[in-house]
Design a protein around this motif. Structure first.
Motif: not given
Length: 368
Positions: A38, A57-61, A82
């Motif tokens: 990412d 936003n807490g999404q995996h990176q 995450n």
């Protein structure tokens, strides 16, 4: 040619070619780890800015570091969960190197809250893999001057949960090369090379379930692995060798399994079983803090001064709870590594030897 002239066969051929192209494309993508990145970072870029700029936003990176040496004037702190941090490897060597500049008294990489003595919140689900980490072992201070509770380790995990540390090469650390602290749990430490620390190679401080698997931990000034409270963990398939004091120093360790490790050429004990110290001169233990209910199985001890060395006192010993010995050695092999324990009648039996054996060498003695 007649087959190709049939529209049914032409349709079948087109579909087959499309499936083959899609399959090859998927294989190429999965073989290319950069496809999963990412954020890409190159040597010379500011690593801290790269992490601080990730979406919240807490999404995996996944942050991928290109090959090269990243020269640091300050520690890199990752508080975002995450996340995967991935370097590059080339022909078995780590092509991505995090290098603390000479004379800087600081840890290199910190996972979790570095700015409070006790972390305010956990850091969760972080993976660090395929990196070399180099500290500056020549600095005079063991702790960072501005944050005196923070040791100058190569990599520190502070109150981590669900942490994976894999395929790392960590060396030249002023303190421990790899440290987990403040009740870090569900930590996997796998296939790493840990060496040339001025203190211990790997330090587990108040650790919950942790797996230490397939590492080489050697040539550290103090112990290969040191524990100050460890529960429900596994240490398996490691090489722990040529360390300046003990192979494993275990204080207040309970309900753990140590299996299939090669423990070789450590200056003192292969395994030192003891308590948590509350006073050092003279040495006094915290009450009931002796390491107990650990299983050692199928380890090989070679050319250590001792195999097992037991250190207890009246406050923390093996007799208080009565019954059978509080630890067991099952199927271990001792080569020129005699075991040394205090008087049974005073402190109780601290370890039992179940099927373990000593190979014949001039300086060895039978277990137990």
């Amino acid at each position: 040619m007649k087959l190709l002239a049939d529209p049914r066969h032409i349709g079948w051929l087109v579909c087959s070619v499309l499936v083959l192209i899609m399959t090859l494309g998927t294989g190429l993508a999965s073989a290319n780890p950069e496809a999963d990145c990412d954020r890409r970072v190159r040597p010379g870029e500011d690593l801290q800015n790269a992490f601080d700029g990730l979406p919240s936003n807490g999404q995996h990176q996944t942050v991928c570091l290109d090959a090269g040496t990243y020269r640091l004037n300050e520690m890199v702190v990752i508080e975002r969960g995450n996340l995967t941090l991935r370097g590059q490897a080339s022909e078995g060597a780590k092509a991505t190197v995090l290098q603390m500049q000479e004379g800087i008294s600081s840890p290199v990489l910190v996972l979790g809250d570095a700015y409070h003595r006790e972390p305010q919140s956990p850091v969760r689900q972080v993976t660090v893999e395929d990196l070399a980490i180099r500290g500056d072992a020549s600095t005079e201070r063991e702790f960072k001057p501005a944050l005196p509770y923070l040791s100058n380790s190569g990599l520190i995990v502070r109150r981590g949960e669900g942490i994976v540390l894999r395929n790392l090469d960590i060396r030249h650390c002023r303190s421990a090369c790899l440290l987990t602290e403040y009740h870090s749990r569900d930590v996997l430490i796998e296939n790493n090379y840990i060496s040339q620390a001025e203190w211990d190679g790997l330090s587990l401080n108040r650790a919950g379930p942790t797996r230490v698997v397939g590492n080489v931990i050697e040539d550290n000034v103090a112990a290969g692995i040191t524990v100050e409270y460890l529960q429900g963990s596994e240490v398996v398939d490691n090489v722990i060798a040529d360390n300046g004091s003990h192979g494993l120093y275990l204080a207040d360790a309970e309900h753990n399994r140590f299996s299939n490790n090669l423990i070789r050429n450590n200056q003192l004990a292969g395994v030192f079983l003891t308590c948590s110290i509350r006073h050092r001169d003279p040495v006094l233990c915290w009450d009931d803090s002796f390491s107990r209910d650990n299983v050692f199985s199928n380890n090989r001890f070679e050319h250590n001064r001792y195999g097992f060395r037991i250190a207890v006192d009246k406050a923390a010993n093996c007799q208080e709870r009565g019954g059978p010995p509080t630890n067991v050695s099952r199927g271990d092999v001792f080569v020129d590594s005699p075991n040394k324990e205090p008087a049974w009648e005073e402190y109780g039996r601290c370890i039992a030897y179940d099927g373990s054996r000593t190979l014949e060498t001039p300086d060895s003695q039978s277990p137990g």
